[in-house]
Scaffold this motif. Sequence first.
Motif, PDB file in Angstrom:
ATOM      1  N   SER A   6       0.816  -1.207   0.000  1.00 19.72           N
ATOM      2  CA  SER A   6       0.000   0.000   0.000  1.00 19.72           C
ATOM      3  C   SER A   6       0.852   1.261   0.000  1.00 19.72           C
ATOM      4  O   SER A   6       0.333   2.348  -0.163  1.00 19.72           O
ATOM      5  CB  SER A   6      -0.933  -0.007   1.214  1.00 19.72           C
ATOM      6  OG  SER A   6      -0.172  -0.023   2.400  1.00 19.72           O
ATOM      7  N   GLU A   7       2.171   1.112   0.154  1.00 16.57           N
ATOM      8  CA  GLU A   7       3.052   2.263   0.179  1.00 16.57           C
ATOM      9  C   GLU A   7       3.065   2.950  -1.186  1.00 16.57           C
ATOM     10  O   GLU A   7       3.116   2.304  -2.219  1.00 16.57           O
ATOM     11  CB  GLU A   7       4.476   1.824   0.538  1.00 16.57           C
ATOM     12  CG  GLU A   7       5.430   2.977   0.694  1.00 16.57           C
ATOM     13  CD  GLU A   7       6.830   2.520   1.054  1.00 16.57           C
ATOM     14  OE1 GLU A   7       7.707   3.384   1.107  1.00 16.57           O
ATOM     15  OE2 GLU A   7       7.040   1.320   1.276  1.00 16.57           O
ATOM     16  N   THR A   8       2.995   4.266  -1.161  1.00 11.96           N
ATOM     17  CA  THR A   8       2.998   5.054  -2.378  1.00 11.96           C
ATOM     18  C   THR A   8       4.246   5.921  -2.407  1.00 11.96           C
ATOM     19  O   THR A   8       4.639   6.485  -1.407  1.00 11.96           O
ATOM     20  CB  THR A   8       1.745   5.953  -2.438  1.00 11.96           C
ATOM     21  OG1 THR A   8       0.586   5.145  -2.389  1.00 11.96           O
ATOM     22  CG2 THR A   8       1.722   6.773  -3.703  1.00 11.96           C
ATOM     23  N   LYS A   9       4.848   6.015  -3.573  1.00 11.91           N
ATOM     24  CA  LYS A   9       5.987   6.906  -3.792  1.00 11.91           C
ATOM     25  C   LYS A   9       5.627   7.803  -4.963  1.00 11.91           C
ATOM     26  O   LYS A   9       4.597   7.632  -5.598  1.00 11.91           O
ATOM     27  CB  LYS A   9       7.244   6.109  -4.082  1.00 11.91           C
ATOM     28  CG  LYS A   9       7.710   5.279  -2.906  1.00 11.91           C
ATOM     29  CD  LYS A   9       9.142   4.847  -3.077  1.00 11.91           C
ATOM     30  CE  LYS A   9       9.604   4.074  -1.874  1.00 11.91           C
ATOM     31  NZ  LYS A   9      10.261   4.893  -0.891  1.00 11.91           N
ATOM     32  N   PHE A  10       6.518   8.730  -5.242  1.00 19.58           N
ATOM     33  CA  PHE A  10       6.297   9.644  -6.350  1.00 19.58           C
ATOM     34  C   PHE A  10       7.514   9.606  -7.255  1.00 19.58           C
ATOM     35  O   PHE A  10       8.637   9.429  -6.793  1.00 19.58           O
ATOM     36  CB  PHE A  10       6.042  11.057  -5.822  1.00 19.58           C
ATOM     37  CG  PHE A  10       4.821  11.100  -4.948  1.00 19.58           C
ATOM     38  CD1 PHE A  10       3.569  11.289  -5.494  1.00 19.58           C
ATOM     39  CD2 PHE A  10       4.925  10.908  -3.583  1.00 19.58           C
ATOM     40  CE1 PHE A  10       2.438  11.288  -4.696  1.00 19.58           C
ATOM     41  CE2 PHE A  10       3.805  10.908  -2.775  1.00 19.58           C
ATOM     42  CZ  PHE A  10       2.555  11.098  -3.333  1.00 19.58           C
ATOM     43  N   ILE A  68       2.184  18.435   1.852  1.00 19.89           N
ATOM     44  CA  ILE A  68       1.156  19.234   1.177  1.00 19.89           C
ATOM     45  C   ILE A  68       1.154  18.971  -0.336  1.00 19.89           C
ATOM     46  O   ILE A  68       0.110  18.928  -0.971  1.00 19.89           O
ATOM     47  CB  ILE A  68       1.310  20.741   1.506  1.00 19.89           C
ATOM     48  CG1 ILE A  68       0.065  21.498   1.053  1.00 19.89           C
ATOM     49  CG2 ILE A  68       2.578  21.299   0.900  1.00 19.89           C
ATOM     50  CD1 ILE A  68      -0.018  22.897   1.634  1.00 19.89           C
ATOM     51  N   VAL A  69       2.339  18.761  -0.913  1.00 22.75           N
ATOM     52  CA  VAL A  69       2.426  18.454  -2.345  1.00 22.75           C
ATOM     53  C   VAL A  69       1.943  17.035  -2.598  1.00 22.75           C
ATOM     54  O   VAL A  69       1.234  16.772  -3.582  1.00 22.75           O
ATOM     55  CB  VAL A  69       3.858  18.672  -2.877  1.00 22.75           C
ATOM     56  CG1 VAL A  69       3.952  18.318  -4.352  1.00 22.75           C
ATOM     57  CG2 VAL A  69       4.296  20.104  -2.643  1.00 22.75           C
ATOM     58  N   GLN A  70       2.296  16.092  -1.731  1.00 26.53           N
ATOM     59  CA  GLN A  70       1.800  14.715  -1.861  1.00 26.53           C
ATOM     60  C   GLN A  70       0.284  14.699  -1.884  1.00 26.53           C
ATOM     61  O   GLN A  70      -0.326  14.052  -2.753  1.00 26.53           O
ATOM     62  CB  GLN A  70       2.287  13.862  -0.687  1.00 26.53           C
ATOM     63  CG  GLN A  70       3.740  13.543  -0.710  1.00 26.53           C
ATOM     64  CD  GLN A  70       4.132  12.683   0.495  1.00 26.53           C
ATOM     65  OE1 GLN A  70       3.325  11.900   1.010  1.00 26.53           O
ATOM     66  NE2 GLN A  70       5.370  12.813   0.929  1.00 26.53           N
ATOM     67  N   ASP A  71      -0.332  15.403  -0.946  1.00 28.26           N
ATOM     68  CA  ASP A  71      -1.791  15.437  -0.870  1.00 28.26           C
ATOM     69  C   ASP A  71      -2.392  16.019  -2.152  1.00 28.26           C
ATOM     70  O   ASP A  71      -3.393  15.520  -2.668  1.00 28.26           O
ATOM     71  CB  ASP A  71      -2.249  16.253   0.332  1.00 28.26           C
ATOM     72  CG  ASP A  71      -1.885  15.593   1.661  1.00 28.26           C
ATOM     73  OD1 ASP A  71      -1.572  14.376   1.667  1.00 28.26           O
ATOM     74  OD2 ASP A  71      -1.939  16.289   2.689  1.00 28.26           O
ATOM     75  N   SER A  72      -1.749  17.040  -2.682  1.00 26.62           N
ATOM     76  CA  SER A  72      -2.232  17.660  -3.913  1.00 26.62           C
ATOM     77  C   SER A  72      -2.125  16.697  -5.093  1.00 26.62           C
ATOM     78  O   SER A  72      -3.068  16.562  -5.875  1.00 26.62           O
ATOM     79  CB  SER A  72      -1.429  18.936  -4.196  1.00 26.62           C
ATOM     80  OG  SER A  72      -1.830  19.520  -5.397  1.00 26.62           O
ATOM     81  N   VAL A  73      -0.993  16.027  -5.224  1.00 30.55           N
ATOM     82  CA  VAL A  73      -0.795  15.080  -6.322  1.00 30.55           C
ATOM     83  C   VAL A  73      -1.788  13.930  -6.200  1.00 30.55           C
ATOM     84  O   VAL A  73      -2.379  13.505  -7.204  1.00 30.55           O
ATOM     85  CB  VAL A  73       0.659  14.563  -6.355  1.00 30.55           C
ATOM     86  CG1 VAL A  73       0.811  13.409  -7.344  1.00 30.55           C
ATOM     87  CG2 VAL A  73       1.623  15.692  -6.708  1.00 30.55           C
ATOM     88  N   LEU A  74      -2.005  13.434  -5.010  1.00 30.20           N
ATOM     89  CA  LEU A  74      -2.935  12.317  -4.816  1.00 30.20           C
ATOM     90  C   LEU A  74      -4.380  12.730  -5.095  1.00 30.20           C
ATOM     91  O   LEU A  74      -5.189  11.895  -5.515  1.00 30.20           O
ATOM     92  CB  LEU A  74      -2.796  11.740  -3.403  1.00 30.20           C
ATOM     93  CG  LEU A  74      -1.495  10.992  -3.172  1.00 30.20           C
ATOM     94  CD1 LEU A  74      -1.364  10.614  -1.690  1.00 30.20           C
ATOM     95  CD2 LEU A  74      -1.396   9.752  -4.043  1.00 30.20           C
ATOM     96  N   THR A  75      -4.702  13.979  -4.897  1.00 32.49           N
ATOM     97  CA  THR A  75      -6.045  14.477  -5.201  1.00 32.49           C
ATOM     98  C   THR A  75      -6.282  14.473  -6.699  1.00 32.49           C
ATOM     99  O   THR A  75      -7.359  14.158  -7.165  1.00 32.49           O
ATOM    100  CB  THR A  75      -6.240  15.915  -4.658  1.00 32.49           C
ATOM    101  OG1 THR A  75      -6.039  15.888  -3.253  1.00 32.49           O
ATOM    102  CG2 THR A  75      -7.606  16.445  -4.966  1.00 32.49           C
ATOM    103  N   ILE A  76      -5.246  14.795  -7.461  1.00 32.99           N
ATOM    104  CA  ILE A  76      -5.342  14.851  -8.922  1.00 32.99           C
ATOM    105  C   ILE A  76      -5.306  13.459  -9.515  1.00 32.99           C
ATOM    106  O   ILE A  76      -5.991  13.171 -10.476  1.00 32.99           O
ATOM    107  CB  ILE A  76      -4.193  15.705  -9.509  1.00 32.99           C
ATOM    108  CG1 ILE A  76      -4.331  17.149  -9.034  1.00 32.99           C
ATOM    109  CG2 ILE A  76      -4.182  15.644 -11.020  1.00 32.99           C
ATOM    110  CD1 ILE A  76      -3.121  18.005  -9.330  1.00 32.99           C
ATOM    111  N   ALA A  77      -4.488  12.573  -8.951  1.00 34.42           N
ATOM    112  CA  ALA A  77      -4.271  11.235  -9.525  1.00 34.42           C
ATOM    113  C   ALA A  77      -5.506  10.387  -9.504  1.00 34.42           C
ATOM    114  O   ALA A  77      -6.435  10.529  -8.861  1.00 34.42           O
ATOM    115  CB  ALA A  77      -3.150  10.537  -8.768  1.00 34.42           C
TER     116      ALA A  77
END
Length: 77
Positions: A6-10, A68-77
């Motif tokens: 379940s781990e997510t990376k970017f 904050i950037v992770q949350d933003s990217v995950l919202t878009i993805a």
Amino acid sequence: MNNLKSETKFAVCINNKDYPASLELHKIYVALIDEEAAKDGDLRIVDKSGEDYLYSVDYFVIIELPKIVQDSVLTIA
């Protein structure tokens, strides 16, 4: 995908030579940890449709993002 954690990376795309229609250069993608794919030199990337596909790890650089950037990217993805 049985070993998918379940781990997510970017990851940032640094090469889209073979997939110009699928991958955007310099775009941040969600990368799902898949140990079986990693053994073959692949990375599981989530595209804009929300589906995940395997690409060579050579096409990406794993990056760390502020929360904050992770949350933003995950919202878009």
